[in-house]
Design an enzyme around this catalytic site. Structure first.
Site, mmCIF file in Angstrom:
data_model
loop_
_atom_site.group_PDB
_atom_site.id
_atom_site.type_symbol
_atom_site.label_atom_id
_atom_site.label_comp_id
_atom_site.label_asym_id
_atom_site.label_seq_id
_atom_site.Cartn_x
_atom_site.Cartn_y
_atom_site.Cartn_z
ATOM 1 N N TYR A 119 0.837 -1.203 0.000
ATOM 2 C CA TYR A 119 0.000 0.000 0.000
ATOM 3 C C TYR A 119 0.874 1.257 0.000
ATOM 4 C CZ TYR A 119 -3.787 3.105 1.743
ATOM 5 O OH TYR A 119 -4.718 4.096 1.916
HETATM 6 P P1 NAI Z 1 -13.833 2.438 0.193
HETATM 7 O O1 NAI Z 1 -13.417 1.022 0.032
HETATM 8 O O2 NAI Z 1 -14.984 2.755 1.047
HETATM 9 O O3 NAI Z 1 -14.009 3.085 -1.236
HETATM 10 C C1 NAI Z 1 -13.140 2.794 -2.290
HETATM 11 C C2 NAI Z 1 -13.947 2.641 -3.544
HETATM 12 O O4 NAI Z 1 -13.030 2.365 -4.600
HETATM 13 C C3 NAI Z 1 -14.919 1.483 -3.501
HETATM 14 O O5 NAI Z 1 -16.213 1.912 -3.833
HETATM 15 C C4 NAI Z 1 -14.379 0.503 -4.512
HETATM 16 O O6 NAI Z 1 -15.408 -0.207 -5.206
HETATM 17 C C5 NAI Z 1 -13.603 1.389 -5.427
HETATM 18 N N1 NAI Z 1 -12.573 0.662 -6.154
HETATM 19 C C6 NAI Z 1 -11.765 -0.308 -5.715
HETATM 20 N N2 NAI Z 1 -10.990 -0.734 -6.716
HETATM 21 C C7 NAI Z 1 -11.297 -0.010 -7.802
HETATM 22 C C8 NAI Z 1 -10.848 0.006 -9.136
HETATM 23 N N3 NAI Z 1 -9.903 -0.846 -9.567
HETATM 24 N N4 NAI Z 1 -11.410 0.907 -9.979
HETATM 25 C C9 NAI Z 1 -12.362 1.730 -9.566
HETATM 26 N N5 NAI Z 1 -12.846 1.726 -8.324
HETATM 27 C C10 NAI Z 1 -12.318 0.874 -7.440
HETATM 28 O O7 NAI Z 1 -12.505 3.149 0.729
HETATM 29 P P2 NAI Z 1 -12.264 4.623 1.275
HETATM 30 O O8 NAI Z 1 -11.908 4.514 2.702
HETATM 31 O O9 NAI Z 1 -13.288 5.530 0.875
HETATM 32 O O10 NAI Z 1 -10.899 4.950 0.497
HETATM 33 C C11 NAI Z 1 -10.847 5.782 -0.605
HETATM 34 C C12 NAI Z 1 -9.418 6.228 -0.836
HETATM 35 O O11 NAI Z 1 -8.951 6.866 0.335
HETATM 36 C C13 NAI Z 1 -8.425 5.102 -1.119
HETATM 37 O O12 NAI Z 1 -7.524 5.505 -2.134
HETATM 38 C C14 NAI Z 1 -7.691 4.955 0.179
HETATM 39 O O13 NAI Z 1 -6.383 4.485 0.015
HETATM 40 C C15 NAI Z 1 -7.682 6.369 0.695
HETATM 41 N N6 NAI Z 1 -7.512 6.460 2.138
HETATM 42 C C16 NAI Z 1 -8.433 5.904 3.006
HETATM 43 C C17 NAI Z 1 -8.241 5.977 4.361
HETATM 44 C C18 NAI Z 1 -9.197 5.377 5.322
HETATM 45 O O14 NAI Z 1 -8.845 5.271 6.498
HETATM 46 N N7 NAI Z 1 -10.369 4.963 4.940
HETATM 47 C C19 NAI Z 1 -7.081 6.685 4.925
HETATM 48 C C20 NAI Z 1 -6.190 7.220 3.925
HETATM 49 C C21 NAI Z 1 -6.416 7.122 2.593
#
Ligand code: NAI
Length: 681
Positions: A571
């Protein structure tokens, strides 16, 4: 035209409810009225404030839409105060509006229609007025009087063209007085008025006459368009998605605009006409339409196929349009008017399609709907001897009508992201969803994309519901799939004309110590968390450079970029590459006004599906705590001792997307409650 009246829904209903019912039926029929056009009324006995009997008229409120109107949008005006105005010879628009405001039974009710006097000066109880296509086809002809007479004989009375207001109302009242046997009034270049003892009778009469006009035109028409069998002109093999951002950029030099594109068979057929350049330069079908469509569309013969050539081709055509508009303004302005913008509202490119523009998708749709009807009216009028409409002076007076110009000054201040288009990846869940919602709230049009297409559509549907017509679309998009990426960005160009903001957010969070990590997991993390960002960045930059009006790219990275964590190798390494990509974009984009910044959130549990049970268990193990202790652990580890939410990240994304961060690029904003190990250095 189908008569849709059914007695059941309004059996024993009040006159006002019958009027609302009539309005809804009329509003559903696009060839009768479009977007706020048309009006209706009914006269009723009532009691005034002192309990004295008076006659009032319920009349459609100004600006309300017939298809969605409700009773509260019908102000009641006192007829004993309206009717004496018929004796006057003149009354300015301002005086009339002020006078009518004092005729309201309830001062808090909406402003009555600008055509209130027209209804008040007619003796009949129920009145219906529309700008129906069929009647406009008859009255927008070279021999308009003869055409109308040929269709209706002397069953209708004719009213010469006037702008809506006192003059037109008086002319309508006089025409009714002088033609007591007339069944209806036909207003030249404007529309139809029918009446009856109740709203149903006025409606029945309206539909009957419109049907007669439709059949009259049909009988005269050999083919839908005289030029229907002319083959399509040779045109360069350029996709509309390539043209759209170039066109949008040129049209957005002053203020960005949203485009709508139409390449329906009917529109393309119209664009194939050999006389397109002249048939489209006659004028609008009614003064009402002019306010949305401007007087003429711009017709461009596209001679080039490469972006630079297309740009020059379009720029020259827009330059000619602006010059012609300036000349028309100079020739007609007389009382210190300030010239409005010189942009067309409709751009027609034979062989490709029609673009319309507006401050948002709704405005662009209104123009498109109106022009699609104008196309039919032009074609029909031509079968009746030739399309002819308002003179230069009448068109100018309609466009610079002080009441309309005054309305423009009352518009609320536009939101920060009004007129902007944003594409968000991974927006079906968590942070992406919160960002999509927030950008839309501040006025942006959003392309909601995600691997989970159904989830993306749910978010887009919610945005449309809360923010208005066509304000979001969804697209099933895997950011690692080049073809899908290209298709999603084409959809942005086709639907809205281009793009201003990218929120590159989609991500996954595989866990595992380096020595145990499977190559499959490592590759997947790099594919989504690095290459996915590259693919959407490349597609964005291509559009932004074609547009030439700057743009903002926002990367959702992570606190791990500056403070990586144990067992988070796949990651953190991939996210560090994402951060470096952001900086390169800032460096390469600067000279084009393109900004790139990143967000570093930490530990967002609420609404995130990233934090699977497995991830929680592994992170808890990495820190030597239980899963239940995890949220509190993250809270205690930040300086502010707060829980960070997706909405907090969305606020930072909003800042980076819009004008408030206009001078910031290459920056990193932590949204982590303050983690000192992760301070950007
Ligand atoms: P989440 O899992 O709730 O949302 C991520 C979304 O991306 C999902 O709807 C999923 O279907 C979609 N996704 C996954 N693979 C994909 C692909 N190949 N193409 C298109 N869509 C795809 O996760 P969240 O927490 O909202 O995370 C969003 C971003 O924030 C990520 O990049 C994550 O690394 C980053 N992030 C999240 C943190 C957290 O604590 N939740 C902290 C720091 C960064």
């Amino acid at each position: 035209m189908l008569n849709r009246w059914q007695t059941g829904p309004v059996l024993n209903a009040s006159a006002l409810d019958q009027l609302v019912y009539q309005s809804r039926l009329v509003g559903e029929e696009e060839s009768l009225v479009l977007w706020g056009g048309g009006n209706n009324s009914v006269k009723e006995p009532a009691l005034d404030l002192l309990g004295q009997p008076v006659e009032v008229m319920y009349i459609k409120g100004s600006g309300s839409d017939m298809k969605s109107i409700v009773p509260a949008q019908y102000p009641a005006v006192r007829l004993d105060w309206v009717r004496p105005l018929f004796e006057r010879d003149e009354m300015s628009d301002e005086e009339m509006v002020a006078y009518l405001a004092r005729c309201l039974m309830d001062p808090a009710s909406p402003r009555p229609s600008i055509e209130t006097l027209l209804h008040g000066f007619l003796p009949h109880r129920a009145i219906l007025h529309t700008h129906t296509d069929a009647i406009l086809s008859l009255t927008n002809t070279v021999g308009r009087k003869e055409t109308v007479r040929e269709c209706f004989g002397d069953r209708v009375a004719l009213v010469p063209y006037h702008l809506p207001g006192f003059k037109l109302s008086k002319a309508v009242g006089l025409a009714a007085q002088q033609n007591p046997d007339a069944k209806a009034l036909i207003l030249m270049n404007h529309g139809l008025i029918t009446w009856g003892s109740d709203p149903q009778e006025a409606y029945d009469s309206h539909i009957k006459l419109v049907t007669e006009a439709e059949e009259f035109v049909k009988a005269k028409r050999n083919t839908r368009f005289p030029a229907a069998d002319v083959p399509a002109p040779p045109h360069p093999a350029v996709e509309p998605e390539t043209i759209a951002p170039i066109l949008r950029g040129l049209l957005s030099a002053d203020k960005p605009v949203i485009l709508e594109f139409d390449d329906s068979p009917e529109t393309l057929e119209f664009l194939n006409r050999p006389d397109l350049a002249t048939a489209t330069q006659v004028g609008p079908a009614t003064p009402d339409h002019l306010l949305y469509t401007k007087r003429f569309p711009l017709v461009v013969e596209l001679l080039e196929t490469e972006p630079e050539g297309i740009h020059n081709n379009l720029a020259q055509a827009l330059g000619r349009y602006a010059t012609a508009y300036q000349e028309y303004f100079a020739a007609n302005a007389k009382s210190g008017e300030t010239m409005l913008d010189t942009l067309p509202r409709i751009v027609l490119i034979p062989g490709v399609g029609m673009w319309t523009l507006g401050k948002d998708a709704r405005a662009a749709r209104i123009v498109a709907d109106i022009y699609r009807h104008t196309i039919r009216i032009i074609a029909d009028a031509q079968t009746l001897g030739g399309f002819a409409t308002l003179s230069d002076a009448d068109a100018f007076n309609a466009e610079y009508w002080p009441l309309e110009l005054y309305k423009l000054t009352l518009l609320p201040k536009e939101k920060d992201l009004a007129r902007r288009i944003a594409l968000v990846t991974g927006a079906a869940s968590g942070i992406g969803r919160a960002i999509a919602r927030r950008l839309a709230q501040e006025g942006a049009h959003v392309i909601v994309t995600d691997l989970n297409g159904d989830g993306a559509e749910m978010v887009a549907a919610e945005i449309r519901q809360n923010n208005g017509l066509n304000r979001a679309i969804s697209f099933k998009l895997d950011v690692t799939n080049q073809e899908q990426v290209e298709a999603a960005f084409k959809a942005a160009c086709r639907t809205y004309g281009g793009l201003d903001i990218l929120v590159s957010n989609a991500g996954i969070a595989p866990v595992g110590a380096i020595d145990k990590l499977q190559l499959r997991e490592w590759d997947l993390s790099l594919a989504i968390n690095t290459t996915g960002h590259f693919l959407v960045t490349r597609a964005t930059l291509d559009i932004l450079k074609k547009q030439g009006i700057g743009g903002s790219l926002i990367y959702n990275a992570t606190k791990n970029v500056t403070a990586p964590g144990k067992d988070f190798g796949a990651y953190s390494v991939a996210k560090a590459a994402e951060a470096q990509l952001c900086r390169i974009v800032a460096i390469e984009g600067g000279e084009f006004g393109i900004r790139a910044n990143m967000l570093n959130p930490d530990a967002i549990f609420e609404g995130s599906s990233l934090w699977s049970e497995d991830l929680k268990a592994k992170r808890a193990a990495a820190y030597g705590i239980s899963v239940q202790e995890l949220p509190n652990f993250y809270r205690q580890r930040n300086l502010l001792k707060v829980e960070v939410t997706a909405e907090d990240v969305a606020e930072a994304a909003l800042f980076l997307a819009g004008p408030r961060s206009a001078k910031t690029t290459g920056a990193m904003i932590p949204i982590d409650g303050g983690v000192k190990e992760a301070f950007p250095r």
